[in-house]
Design a protein around this motif. Structure first.
Motif, PDB file in Angstrom:
ATOM      1  N   SER A  60       0.729  -1.428   0.031  1.00  0.00           N
ATOM      2  CA  SER A  60       0.114  -0.011  -0.110  1.00  0.00           C
ATOM      3  C   SER A  60       0.584   1.142   0.009  1.00  0.00           C
ATOM      4  N   GLY A  61       0.184   2.245  -0.536  1.00  0.00           N
ATOM      5  CA  GLY A  61       1.260   3.926  -0.481  1.00  0.00           C
ATOM      6  C   GLY A  61       1.452   4.307  -1.702  1.00  0.00           C
ATOM      7  N   ARG A  62       1.643   5.270  -1.644  1.00  0.00           N
ATOM      8  CA  ARG A  62       1.967   6.060  -3.074  1.00  0.00           C
ATOM      9  C   ARG A  62       3.199   6.188  -3.031  1.00  0.00           C
ATOM     10  N   THR A  63       3.981   5.434  -2.213  1.00  0.00           N
ATOM     11  CA  THR A  63       5.678   5.325  -2.571  1.00  0.00           C
ATOM     12  C   THR A  63       6.568   4.608  -2.793  1.00  0.00           C
ATOM     13  N   PHE A  64       5.732   3.902  -2.929  1.00  0.00           N
ATOM     14  CA  PHE A  64       6.158   2.185  -3.557  1.00  0.00           C
ATOM     15  C   PHE A  64       7.798   2.519  -4.176  1.00  0.00           C
ATOM     16  N   SER A  65       8.082   3.316  -5.207  1.00  0.00           N
ATOM     17  CA  SER A  65       9.109   2.341  -5.511  1.00  0.00           C
ATOM     18  C   SER A  65      10.166   3.887  -5.512  1.00  0.00           C
ATOM     19  N   SER A  66       9.999   4.398  -3.591  1.00  0.00           N
ATOM     20  CA  SER A  66      11.158   4.665  -2.620  1.00  0.00           C
ATOM     21  C   SER A  66      12.241   3.838  -2.548  1.00  0.00           C
ATOM     22  N   TYR A  67      11.392   2.762  -2.507  1.00  0.00           N
ATOM     23  CA  TYR A  67      11.628   0.976  -1.056  1.00  0.00           C
ATOM     24  C   TYR A  67      12.153   0.352  -1.618  1.00  0.00           C
ATOM     25  N   SER A  68      13.269  -0.216  -1.297  1.00  0.00           N
ATOM     26  CA  SER A  68      13.893  -1.398  -2.052  1.00  0.00           C
ATOM     27  C   SER A  68      12.925  -2.829  -1.382  1.00  0.00           C
ATOM     28  N   LEU A  69      13.395  -3.456  -2.243  1.00  0.00           N
ATOM     29  CA  LEU A  69      12.634  -4.792  -1.240  1.00  0.00           C
ATOM     30  C   LEU A  69      13.348  -6.322  -0.850  1.00  0.00           C
ATOM     31  N   GLY A  70      12.716  -6.692  -1.065  1.00  0.00           N
ATOM     32  CA  GLY A  70      13.797  -8.439  -0.886  1.00  0.00           C
ATOM     33  C   GLY A  70      12.428  -9.017   0.033  1.00  0.00           C
ATOM     34  N   TRP A  71      12.785 -10.277  -0.330  1.00  0.00           N
ATOM     35  CA  TRP A  71      11.976 -11.559   0.165  1.00  0.00           C
ATOM     36  C   TRP A  71      12.990 -12.049   1.155  1.00  0.00           C
ATOM     37  N   VAL A  78      16.878 -14.085   0.611  1.00  0.00           N
ATOM     38  CA  VAL A  78      16.865 -14.609   0.326  1.00  0.00           C
ATOM     39  C   VAL A  78      16.561 -13.616  -1.293  1.00  0.00           C
ATOM     40  N   THR A  79      16.093 -13.230  -1.583  1.00  0.00           N
ATOM     41  CA  THR A  79      16.690 -11.713  -2.847  1.00  0.00           C
ATOM     42  C   THR A  79      15.749 -11.080  -2.141  1.00  0.00           C
ATOM     43  N   SER A  80      17.274  -9.855  -2.560  1.00  0.00           N
ATOM     44  CA  SER A  80      16.386  -8.388  -3.005  1.00  0.00           C
ATOM     45  C   SER A  80      16.678  -7.353  -4.184  1.00  0.00           C
ATOM     46  N   ILE A  81      15.979  -6.271  -3.708  1.00  0.00           N
ATOM     47  CA  ILE A  81      15.582  -5.334  -5.968  1.00  0.00           C
ATOM     48  C   ILE A  81      15.858  -4.903  -4.916  1.00  0.00           C
ATOM     49  N   SER A  82      16.368  -3.536  -6.022  1.00  0.00           N
ATOM     50  CA  SER A  82      16.901  -1.749  -5.728  1.00  0.00           C
ATOM     51  C   SER A  82      15.338  -1.096  -6.022  1.00  0.00           C
ATOM     52  N   ARG A  83      15.392   0.007  -5.658  1.00  0.00           N
ATOM     53  CA  ARG A  83      14.467   0.324  -5.937  1.00  0.00           C
ATOM     54  C   ARG A  83      13.956   0.611  -7.318  1.00  0.00           C
ATOM     55  N   GLY A  84      14.575   1.490  -8.471  1.00  0.00           N
ATOM     56  CA  GLY A  84      14.198   0.992  -9.765  1.00  0.00           C
ATOM     57  C   GLY A  84      14.566  -0.853 -10.542  1.00  0.00           C
ATOM     58  N   SER A 139      12.585  -1.339   2.425  1.00  0.00           N
ATOM     59  CA  SER A 139      14.113  -0.463   3.394  1.00  0.00           C
ATOM     60  C   SER A 139      13.658   0.686   2.239  1.00  0.00           C
ATOM     61  N   GLY A 140      14.012   1.612   3.667  1.00  0.00           N
ATOM     62  CA  GLY A 140      13.934   2.588   2.561  1.00  0.00           C
ATOM     63  C   GLY A 140      15.825   3.382   1.712  1.00  0.00           C
ATOM     64  N   ARG A 141      16.618   1.999   2.360  1.00  0.00           N
ATOM     65  CA  ARG A 141      17.649   2.166   1.501  1.00  0.00           C
ATOM     66  C   ARG A 141      17.653   2.315  -0.187  1.00  0.00           C
ATOM     67  N   MET A 142      18.863   2.887  -0.823  1.00  0.00           N
ATOM     68  CA  MET A 142      18.473   2.069  -2.025  1.00  0.00           C
ATOM     69  C   MET A 142      18.322   0.695  -2.682  1.00  0.00           C
ATOM     70  N   PHE A 143      18.969  -0.069  -1.844  1.00  0.00           N
ATOM     71  CA  PHE A 143      19.654  -1.664  -1.974  1.00  0.00           C
ATOM     72  C   PHE A 143      19.863  -1.606  -0.997  1.00  0.00           C
ATOM     73  N   THR A 144      19.660  -2.593  -0.327  1.00  0.00           N
ATOM     74  CA  THR A 144      20.410  -3.411   0.657  1.00  0.00           C
ATOM     75  C   THR A 144      20.710  -5.151   1.437  1.00  0.00           C
ATOM     76  N   LYS A 145      21.103  -5.168   1.669  1.00  0.00           N
ATOM     77  CA  LYS A 145      20.853  -7.437   1.704  1.00  0.00           C
ATOM     78  C   LYS A 145      20.934  -7.341   3.148  1.00  0.00           C
ATOM     79  N   SER A 146      21.193  -5.978   3.973  1.00  0.00           N
ATOM     80  CA  SER A 146      20.859  -6.570   5.643  1.00  0.00           C
ATOM     81  C   SER A 146      19.574  -6.360   6.462  1.00  0.00           C
TER      82      SER A 146
END
Length: 122
Positions: free
Chosen positions: A24-35, A47-53, A98-105
């Motif tokens: 949810s939310g309007r700023t989804f693209s500003s988050y990096s994501l992980g599983w 398991v895996t992560s992906i950057s904002r873009g 995550s609010g980071r551009m990309f992270t594995k932590s």
């Protein structure tokens, strides 16, 4: 941002599953994501992560070549395609942001979904 994972279930070894995570939310693209996943009695691991873009990804050695992460910023969705599933992939899978551009932590992930159970039977 609120996250809701879905798509888990019971699958035979060698099979495939696709997990989805709706945000949810309007700023989804500003988050990096992980599983992440957590098997019984074990720690929660990335398991895996992906950057904002979506241009940068990371895969743990145990899933490299079998799992694929993707995101659709227009739909506020992140996916995990899991192929050639093995017994050791059995776990509760969590999506996180995550609010980071990309992270594995794991410590840098601020928002978590509720988890979806994947059970692989041999």
């Amino acid at each position: 941002v609120q996250l809701q994972a879905s798509g888990g279930g019971l699958v035979q070894a060698g099979g495939s599953l696709r997990l989805s995570c709706a945000a949810s939310g309007r700023t989804f693209s500003s988050y990096s994501l992980g599983w992440f996943r957590q098997a019984p009695g074990k720690e929660r691991d990335l398991v895996t992560s992906i950057s904002r873009g979506g241009m940068t990804t990371y895969y743990s050695d145990s899933v490299k070549g079998r799992f694929t992460i993707s995101r659709d910023n227009a739909k506020n969705m992140v996916y995990l395609q899991m192929n050639s599933l093995r017994d050791e992939d059995t776990a509760v899978y969590y999506c996180a942001a995550s609010g980071r551009m990309f992270t594995k932590s794991i410590e840098q992930y601020d928002y978590w979904g509720q988890g979806t159970l994947v059970t692989v039977s041999s």
